[in-house]
Structures are given as C-alpha cells and as structure tokens.
Write a protein that holds these residues in place. Structure first.
Motif, PDB file in Angstrom:
ATOM      1  N   GLU A  45      14.110  -0.100  29.914  1.00 55.59           N
ATOM      2  CA  GLU A  45      13.076   0.896  30.218  1.00 55.59           C
ATOM      3  C   GLU A  45      13.606   2.004  31.130  1.00 55.59           C
ATOM      4  O   GLU A  45      13.067   3.108  31.146  1.00 55.59           O
ATOM      5  CB  GLU A  45      11.877   0.202  30.864  1.00 55.59           C
ATOM      6  N   ARG A  77      14.442  -7.481  24.934  1.00 52.09           N
ATOM      7  CA  ARG A  77      15.026  -6.600  23.925  1.00 52.09           C
ATOM      8  C   ARG A  77      14.309  -6.719  22.589  1.00 52.09           C
ATOM      9  O   ARG A  77      14.305  -5.785  21.782  1.00 52.09           O
ATOM     10  CB  ARG A  77      16.510  -6.928  23.757  1.00 52.09           C
ATOM     11  N   ARG A  88      11.039  -7.111  22.194  1.00 46.43           N
ATOM     12  CA  ARG A  88       9.656  -6.623  22.227  1.00 46.43           C
ATOM     13  C   ARG A  88       9.625  -5.161  22.657  1.00 46.43           C
ATOM     14  O   ARG A  88      10.558  -4.683  23.314  1.00 46.43           O
ATOM     15  CB  ARG A  88       8.791  -7.474  23.156  1.00 46.43           C
ATOM     16  N   PRO A  89       8.565  -4.443  22.309  1.00 45.72           N
ATOM     17  CA  PRO A  89       8.495  -3.018  22.639  1.00 45.72           C
ATOM     18  C   PRO A  89       8.466  -2.802  24.155  1.00 45.72           C
ATOM     19  O   PRO A  89       7.821  -3.566  24.887  1.00 45.72           O
ATOM     20  CB  PRO A  89       7.179  -2.562  21.993  1.00 45.72           C
ATOM     21  N   PRO A  90       9.134  -1.774  24.646  1.00 47.49           N
ATOM     22  CA  PRO A  90       9.090  -1.461  26.087  1.00 47.49           C
ATOM     23  C   PRO A  90       7.684  -1.030  26.507  1.00 47.49           C
ATOM     24  O   PRO A  90       6.915  -0.511  25.704  1.00 47.49           O
ATOM     25  CB  PRO A  90      10.086  -0.309  26.237  1.00 47.49           C
ATOM     26  N   ARG A  91       7.351  -1.239  27.750  1.00 53.79           N
ATOM     27  CA  ARG A  91       6.056  -0.821  28.280  1.00 53.79           C
ATOM     28  C   ARG A  91       6.068   0.663  28.644  1.00 53.79           C
ATOM     29  O   ARG A  91       5.055   1.342  28.534  1.00 53.79           O
ATOM     30  CB  ARG A  91       5.720  -1.642  29.529  1.00 53.79           C
ATOM     31  N   ALA A 119       5.125   4.235  26.673  1.00 51.96           N
ATOM     32  CA  ALA A 119       5.938   4.189  25.451  1.00 51.96           C
ATOM     33  C   ALA A 119       5.398   5.079  24.327  1.00 51.96           C
ATOM     34  O   ALA A 119       6.183   5.785  23.676  1.00 51.96           O
ATOM     35  CB  ALA A 119       6.083   2.745  24.982  1.00 51.96           C
ATOM     36  N   PRO A 120       4.085   5.105  24.031  1.00 51.28           N
ATOM     37  CA  PRO A 120       3.610   5.950  22.925  1.00 51.28           C
ATOM     38  C   PRO A 120       3.895   7.434  23.133  1.00 51.28           C
ATOM     39  O   PRO A 120       4.065   8.172  22.168  1.00 51.28           O
ATOM     40  CB  PRO A 120       2.096   5.680  22.902  1.00 51.28           C
ATOM     41  N   ALA A 147       7.199   8.548  21.641  1.00 54.87           N
ATOM     42  CA  ALA A 147       7.365   8.438  20.189  1.00 54.87           C
ATOM     43  C   ALA A 147       7.584   9.802  19.557  1.00 54.87           C
ATOM     44  O   ALA A 147       7.132  10.827  20.074  1.00 54.87           O
ATOM     45  CB  ALA A 147       6.139   7.767  19.579  1.00 54.87           C
TER      46      ALA A 147
END
Length: 474
Positions: A344, A368, A370-373, A422-423, A426
């Motif tokens: 992160e 690693r 799972r999606p980062p916060r 995180a979003p 994107a």
C-alpha cells in the motif's frame, strides 16, 4: 559585584547615623525592659568572636566576612537531564546559523534545523542546476553489530540482507507480525558484522526487542554521528574539488571511505533529491570544518546552503513518502486501519517474499492475494501557480488526503504525495482538488483536475550515470 561593594552603602549609613539619636524600630516595647548592649567586650576591649561589633566602631574585616558570597552559587550544576534542554542542536547548528539570511527554523526529530536559509527560489535553483549543501544530522542513525548482525537483520527487514556487500546500501522496510510497516530507511553494510541503519523516526525499542536471542548489539548514534548532504548535477564536482578523489566512480547506493584534510569521511551515493547526490557521514567534531571547506571549494560551482523546506520539496518531486508525515508506522497509528502494508506504500520493490522468513512475511503473503485498502501515490495538479490543498475528491466525494504538497518550479505543476482509497486509484477515476484562492479581500473557489503518477514526477538521468559527470574549473 564583590562583598566589599555590597557592604559599602550599609557601612556609610551606619557611620553617618547621628550620635545619640534613637530610631523608632530600636525603641523597646512599653512592657519590655530596655535591652542592654548585646555586644560584650573582653577585658582587653576586643569583641567576642561571632558577635557583631558596636555600630559606633565597626570591624570592617568582620563585616566583609559576614557579607562573603557563597561560592557554591557560581558552581556549575550537575549535568541536566535530556528533557531539560529546550533547544536540541546538531554539530552544524552554528555553521548553518552563520549562513542564514532569514532566521527561519523548524523542528526535525526534535532538533532545531534551518527551514529556509536564503530564499527557496535560489535554493531550488542551486539544487537543480548546480549543487545544494544541507545538514541532515537529525536523521535517526543506529549501529547494528555483532556475530549475528546479518542474520538478525535478515529476520527483521522484508528483503534479502545477506545479498548486501560491504560498502553498499539498500532501502529497507520492516514490519510487525500483521505485515504492517513499522518503519523504513537506508541500511549500510560497513563491515562483515557491522551495519548502519538511517531512518526518519525512532525505532530503538523495536530493534532491541527484535534482537532477542541473537548475538547482536544495537546502538543509537543520534549525536555521535553527523551527516551532510550534497545534491545536484554538480555535486560530484564539488566533492572532487574538496578532496574526495575518484568520487565520480562511486555507483548509486555504494559507499567508500575518503579523507578530507586528514579528516575521515564515509561518503555514499545516496539522497532524496531524485538527482545525482551524495551523503557524508562524519565525526561531529570534524563537521564544521568540512562544512566550511565544502563552501569554499564549492563556491565556483554555485554550491548553496539549503534548508529542510527544500529537502521536503525535492522529496515530493521524487515521490518518496516520509514516515510520520505521509504514513503512520504500525506502532504510531492509533487505529490499525491507518497503518499500511509495504504494497500500500508503494514499497513492493523492496519486499522479497522468497528470501526466507522475516517478521510479517506470512501476513504479507496473504495481503498480496487480497485488494489493498488504500495507496500512497504521487499526484500532479495541473495549475501554473502554487496551491494549498488537502482533500482529494473522486466523482465529487472526498476519497483521499494530500499529506505532502509542493510546487515544482522545474515542471511548473503542483505535486503531492497523497493517501487515496483504492477505488480512487482505479483507471478512469476522475480526481479533483477543491481550492480557495484569495484575491484581494475576496475568495475564489477553484476545482482543479488531478492525476495519479505511475512514476516519480522528477528523476534526473544523472542520478544513475557512472562515472558521474565532472566539471573542472580553473
């Protein structure tokens, strides 16, 4: 003032008092018998020892003895505790103060350090087109030595320390059991069993706790090791002229012992400017003399003294997050959600999950997958004048915070290191910053577009060139 001077006015007053005149304060009370002369004389007419002489015939020597000042008042007090100091200074404090034209100071790890010494425009110009000299002694520095030093460090940091050669450095991060970053820094290998770790924050307790079971010693070098930074395209030229022979042959992240006028200097090709640069690790007693020599030999190359504000701006341009400012260590964050994993923080390149076991390795393997916060990213705000902003919006909602900001005079844009959900990172996300600008006595609201940078905003090619470019003068 001596005891004689203190007693002189009293002596004159006593001698000039009219004979036979009785003062009100000397009159006995109505119900008291008149006091007899409190001074008894010996048959020889001398005053008894320890008693004041009669007013009419004062003994000046005895008066001097009575007025003698206790010499203990002038004795130096015992060494004051560390918390008793109000201003903590480096070995270069007076040398830097002599160069200051602004009297602007700031705090860095408890040390009082110059913020801007002359003018930020001039200091920036020297950094990007000549050379910049600064005191980086407030960095936290540790010596790690002993038979198990290499094994201990390989167990501590998230990279393969065993691959580090003597007189080389590597950026490192170290985590706790949940894979959250405790801190990061620069690790040097000075000898077979001796290392030096430079960090932005204090981690002595964690380093010592992690050393349990290892034959290793961890020492704080806070005030026993001074450090200078010489950064910029002509930094190698300045150091070569100052006596660091063959400094241009030093590779990035390599280090070597040099000699400046009989003073030992450990120089490394490291720094946070994103350009060619070096850091000098020296004895505090030698630091002022080396500082003066660098200024003297560097003057023909345009060397300028610079402060903490320029270091912060250069760091933002290079996209380097700073502990305590852009991220909170695992033990500093009150809420664990405020701490970060190396992924992160953008430090995945210094994490080696295949190098062997280290603290937090198992947690990082799970992280690693799972999606980062959130992410710590470099951000550019395309506006040709300096802006003051903090909130980062995505589609109208606040999705992040700019933790460090600065206006890049080289690029003509506002830059930031920001923490984003995180979003918001994107692809296709529309980011903006909401800014209020004062114009006279009115405010104008601006909504300025922002973009995430996949590379550092500013990295000079000379940072990696070997041998480093040299400019000869005279």
């Amino acid at each position: 003032m001596s005891g004689d001077d203190d007693m002189q006015p009293v002596e004159e007053e006593l001698l000039e008092e009219p004979a036979g005149e009785t003062r009100a304060e000397d009159m006995p009370a109505a119900d008291e018998a008149p006091m007899e002369n409190p001074v008894e004389e010996s048959p020889s007419g001398e005053t008894s020892p320890g008693e004041h002489p009669p007013f009419a015939n004062p003994d000046l020597d005895l008066l001097d003895a009575i007025a003698e000042i206790d010499p203990a008042l002038f004795e130096r007090k015992a060494e004051e505790p560390p918390f008793g100091r109000q201003v903590l200074t480096t070995a270069l404090h007076l040398a830097a103060a002599a160069e200051s034209r602004t009297n602007l100071w700031t705090q860095w790890n408890g040390f009082t350090t110059p913020d801007i010494l002359t003018d930020i425009e001039d200091e920036y110009r020297a950094l990007r087109h000549a050379a910049a000299l600064s005191d980086i002694s407030p960095l936290v520095k540790y010596r790690i030595s002993g038979r198990d030093a290499a094994v201990y460090l390989n167990r501590l940091v998230a990279d393969n320390v065993l691959a580090l050669s003597v007189d080389e450095a590597m950026p490192v991060a170290f985590c706790e059991d949940h894979g959250l970053v405790v801190g990061d820094g620069l690790l040097f290998r000075l000898d077979e069993n001796e290392y030096r770790l430079a960090t932005e924050e204090t981690h002595l307790a964690w380093l010592q706790d992690s050393a349990f079971g290892f034959q290793v010693r961890v020492e704080d070098l806070g005030t026993t090791l001074a450090a200078l930074s010489v950064q910029g395209p002509l930094s190698a030229s300045v150091l070569a002229a100052s006596g660091l022979r063959d400094i241009e042959t030093l590779r990035p992240y390599a280090a070597r012992w040099f000699d400046i006028a009989g003073m030992p200097v450990y120089a490394s090709r490291t720094g946070m400017s994103g350009d060619l640069g070096y850091e000098l690790w020296i004895d505090p007693e030698d630091a002022p003399m080396i500082w003066v020599r660098l200024l003297d030999k560097g003057a023909p190359f345009g060397l300028a003294v610079t402060g903490f504000a320029l270091r912060e701006l250069a760091r933002v341009e290079a996209g380097i997050p700073r502990a305590g400012r852009d991220y909170l260590g695992a033990f500093s964050a009150v809420d664990p959600a405020d701490a970060s994993t190396p992924f992160e923080l953008g430090l995945a390149s210094i994490v080696d999950l295949e190098a062997g076991h280290f603290t937090g390795r198992d947690a990082l393997q799970r992280a690693r997958a799972r999606p980062p916060r959130h992410f710590i990213v470099s951000l550019a705000v395309d506006f040709p004048e300096p802006l003051d902003f903090r909130a980062i919006q995505c589609n109208g909602a606040v999705e992040g915070l700019a933790t460090s900001t600065g206006f890049s005079r080289e690029l003509g844009v506002n830059l930031a290191i920001a923490r984003l959900k995180a979003p918001a990172v994107a692809s296709g996300a529309v980011l903006t910053v909401d800014v209020e600008r004062r114009e006279g006595f009115s405010l104008r609201r601006l909504i300025v577009p922002a973009r995430v940078l996949t590379e550092p905003a500013l990295t000079m090619p000379s940072r990696h060139v070997v041998p480093a470019p040299l400019l000869s003068i005279g």
